[in-house]
Design a protein around this motif. Structure first.
Motif, short mmCIF file in Angstrom:
data_model
loop_
_atom_site.label_atom_id
_atom_site.label_comp_id
_atom_site.label_asym_id
_atom_site.label_seq_id
_atom_site.Cartn_x
_atom_site.Cartn_y
_atom_site.Cartn_z
N ILE A 20 0.84 -1.19 0.00
CA ILE A 20 0.00 0.00 0.00
C ILE A 20 0.87 1.25 0.00
O ILE A 20 2.08 1.17 0.23
CB ILE A 20 -0.95 0.04 1.22
CG1 ILE A 20 -0.16 -0.15 2.52
CG2 ILE A 20 -2.04 -1.02 1.09
CD1 ILE A 20 -0.96 0.04 3.79
N ASN A 21 0.24 2.34 -0.26
CA ASN A 21 0.88 3.64 -0.25
C ASN A 21 1.32 3.99 1.18
O ASN A 21 0.57 3.76 2.12
CB ASN A 21 -0.22 4.56 -0.76
CG ASN A 21 0.17 5.96 -0.92
OD1 ASN A 21 0.83 6.52 -0.05
ND2 ASN A 21 -0.25 6.55 -2.01
N PRO A 22 2.54 4.52 1.36
CA PRO A 22 2.99 4.88 2.72
C PRO A 22 2.03 5.84 3.44
O PRO A 22 1.89 5.77 4.66
CB PRO A 22 4.35 5.52 2.50
CG PRO A 22 4.83 4.98 1.20
CD PRO A 22 3.61 4.73 0.37
N ASN A 23 1.37 6.70 2.70
CA ASN A 23 0.39 7.61 3.32
C ASN A 23 -0.75 6.83 3.95
O ASN A 23 -1.27 7.20 5.01
CB ASN A 23 -0.19 8.57 2.28
CG ASN A 23 0.84 9.51 1.72
OD1 ASN A 23 1.68 10.01 2.45
ND2 ASN A 23 0.80 9.73 0.42
N GLY B 121 4.68 14.28 -1.93
CA GLY B 121 4.37 13.19 -1.00
C GLY B 121 3.08 12.47 -1.32
O GLY B 121 2.59 11.69 -0.50
N ARG B 122 2.53 12.75 -2.49
CA ARG B 122 1.27 12.11 -2.89
C ARG B 122 1.42 11.50 -4.27
O ARG B 122 2.18 12.00 -5.09
CB ARG B 122 0.14 13.14 -2.95
CG ARG B 122 -0.13 13.83 -1.66
CD ARG B 122 -0.91 12.93 -0.75
NE ARG B 122 -1.10 13.54 0.55
CZ ARG B 122 -1.73 12.95 1.54
NH1 ARG B 122 -2.22 11.74 1.37
NH2 ARG B 122 -1.85 13.54 2.69
N ILE B 123 0.65 10.46 -4.51
CA ILE B 123 0.62 9.86 -5.84
C ILE B 123 -0.68 10.27 -6.52
O ILE B 123 -1.77 9.95 -6.05
CB ILE B 123 0.71 8.32 -5.75
CG1 ILE B 123 1.98 7.91 -5.02
CG2 ILE B 123 0.65 7.70 -7.14
CD1 ILE B 123 2.07 6.43 -4.70
N PHE C 25 6.02 1.96 -5.77
CA PHE C 25 5.10 2.96 -5.24
C PHE C 25 4.82 2.78 -3.76
O PHE C 25 4.23 3.64 -3.13
CB PHE C 25 3.78 2.95 -6.02
CG PHE C 25 3.94 3.41 -7.42
CD1 PHE C 25 3.85 4.76 -7.73
CD2 PHE C 25 4.20 2.52 -8.43
CE1 PHE C 25 4.03 5.20 -9.02
CE2 PHE C 25 4.37 2.94 -9.73
CZ PHE C 25 4.29 4.29 -10.03
N THR C 26 5.19 1.65 -3.21
CA THR C 26 4.96 1.44 -1.78
C THR C 26 6.26 1.65 -1.01
O THR C 26 6.32 1.38 0.17
CB THR C 26 4.45 0.02 -1.50
OG1 THR C 26 5.52 -0.91 -1.75
CG2 THR C 26 3.29 -0.34 -2.40
N GLU D 82 8.96 8.14 -1.73
CA GLU D 82 8.47 8.83 -0.56
C GLU D 82 8.86 10.31 -0.57
O GLU D 82 9.96 10.66 -0.98
CB GLU D 82 9.02 8.17 0.70
CG GLU D 82 8.11 8.38 1.85
CD GLU D 82 8.50 7.55 3.03
OE1 GLU D 82 9.65 7.11 3.10
OE2 GLU D 82 7.65 7.35 3.89
N LEU E 282 -3.24 1.97 -4.57
CA LEU E 282 -1.91 2.55 -4.40
C LEU E 282 -1.91 4.07 -4.53
O LEU E 282 -1.02 4.74 -4.04
CB LEU E 282 -0.96 2.02 -5.48
CG LEU E 282 -0.37 0.64 -5.27
CD1 LEU E 282 0.51 0.29 -6.46
CD2 LEU E 282 0.45 0.62 -4.00
N ILE E 283 -2.92 4.60 -5.20
CA ILE E 283 -2.85 6.02 -5.52
C ILE E 283 -3.61 6.88 -4.50
O ILE E 283 -4.53 6.41 -3.84
CB ILE E 283 -3.39 6.30 -6.94
CG1 ILE E 283 -4.86 5.86 -7.06
CG2 ILE E 283 -2.55 5.56 -7.98
CD1 ILE E 283 -5.48 6.22 -8.38
N ASP E 284 -3.18 8.12 -4.35
CA ASP E 284 -3.84 9.02 -3.41
C ASP E 284 -4.96 9.80 -4.08
O ASP E 284 -6.04 9.95 -3.53
CB ASP E 284 -2.83 10.04 -2.85
CG ASP E 284 -1.83 9.40 -1.91
OD1 ASP E 284 -2.26 8.82 -0.90
OD2 ASP E 284 -0.62 9.48 -2.18
#
Lengths: 137, 229
Positions: free
Chosen positions: A53-56, B27-29, B167-168, B173, B190-192
């Motif tokens: 998953i995404n670190p966020n 810091g975002r995808i 991406f993880t 980052e 995975l995406i924001d």
């Protein structure tokens, strides 16, 4: 040391927030004993990599778990699963209630009287448990 | 932050981007989603200053696009642009000579992570390995932003998984990532942020977790609502 497998990625669905699915995954881990009270949890980065998953999202899941008292952080030490019996008990309750509610929702549509239902649950539960025992021995 | 502010691009009488406005946060995808021909690649080229826009402005950390841009933003195009006679090793050396912000250590790490052989010629690389090398060349630059054009397109599932794992990781980052895709399914979680582009217009821009939390919808669900093929 934490075992990598303890935190393996669950199959995510796309409609529930991913961070909540991660929290749930932890709760199931705790309720089933896969994760134990006081066990150290991976860092945010490690968790992101393990769960793909995404670190966020990992960050948000940890924040949520801290808010719920599931994990605790003291000073600069790595975070741990709580040892608070009250919280741990509540997780088990929550998961059981949730499973039962789902069951009731689907079975109520069929309109089975409660006594018949309870009887069926008992016999089904027993035969399934016996099956599992048979399969594992 | 990259700000795309009312960008319009015309080729002759044809408008390929129409008043496009959205932001890419650090810091975002952010994922730019659109069917083929929606204007995704055109937009990336415009951000990179590879193509003048007809109207509107693109700002990077508040500054208009200039030659200093290439220290801040890396671009991974949809195909590897290195000449076929070069080896993987040659490519890395070329990048090192050409870019001040080339990060040797990260390049070496990625080389082994992607299991690429330094002596292999570009012409002999499989599609998957070419895509990985392409990504490596962008990721090994120390930039605040990373643009990627269809990083998952046309490669096998194991290569896709390997690329997705980037991406993880700490490799991206704290950077702002903007990628394009027309197949969102595998990378949904995975995406924001998603920006939906249709015929050169932004039709939706939203945070994925928010749409799941508030509306119980996946990115695919939103796409089905807004695209009417």
């Amino acid at each position: 040391m934490t075992e990598r497998d303890d935190f393996a990625a669950p199959a995510f669905n796309h409609r529930d927030p991913v961070y909540l699915q991660v929290v749930r995954h932890f709760k199931i881990g705790i309720a089933t004993g896969r994760l134990s009270a006081g066990q150290t949890v991976p860092s945010r980065r490690e968790l992101a990599a393990m769960m793909k998953i995404n670190p966020n999202t990992a960050q948000r899941a940890y924040r949520e778990m801290e808010d719920q008292g599931l994990i605790v952080t003291e000073g600069n030490a790595p975070s741990r699963i709580t040892t608070d019996e009250k919280v741990l008990g509540a997780i088990r309750e929550e998961l059981i209630t949730e499973a039962i509610d789902n069951f009731i929702d689907s079975v109520r549509q069929i309109g089975v009287p409660i006594n018949e239902l309870l009887e069926k649950i008992r016999s089904r539960y027993e035969s399934k448990t016996a099956e599992d025992k048979g399969a594992s021995s | 932050m990259i700000e795309i502010d009312r960008v319009t691009k015309k080729f002759g009488r044809k408008t390929v981007l129409k008043d496009v406005t959205f932001t890419v946060e650090k810091g975002r995808i952010t994922c730019l989603i659109g069917l083929n021909g929606a204007g995704k690649s055109t937009l990336l080229k415009a951000i990179m200053g590879l193509m003048p826009v007809s109207r509107g402005q693109i700002r990077i950390d508040g500054q208009p696009v200039s030659e200093h841009l290439y220290e801040k933003v890396a671009f991974v195009p949809d195909t590897l642009t290195m000449p076929p006679f070069m080896t993987v090793e040659n490519c890395l050396r070329f990048m090192r000579d050409f870019y001040d912000n080339w990060n040797e250590e990260r390049a070496a790490y990625l080389l082994s992570f992607f299991k690429l052989q330094p002596a292999d010629r570009i012409s002999s690389l499989s599609k998957g390995n070419a895509a990985k090398l392409n990504l490596l060349l962008g990721l090994a630059l120390d930039t605040d932003y990373l643009l990627m054009d269809e990083p998952f397109s046309g490669i096998d599932m194991f290569s896709r998984e390997q690329i997705a794992s980037v991406f993880t990781s700490e490799l991206i980052e704290d950077r702002g990532v903007l990628l394009t895709t027309h197949e969102i399914d595998e990378i949904e979680h995975l995406i924001d942020k998603a920006v939906l582009l249709d015929q050169g217009r932004v039709i939706r821009e939203f945070w994925c977790e928010e749409i799941r939390e508030k509306e119980g919808k996946s990115v695919m669900d939103v796409m089905r609502e807004v695209y009417h093929p």
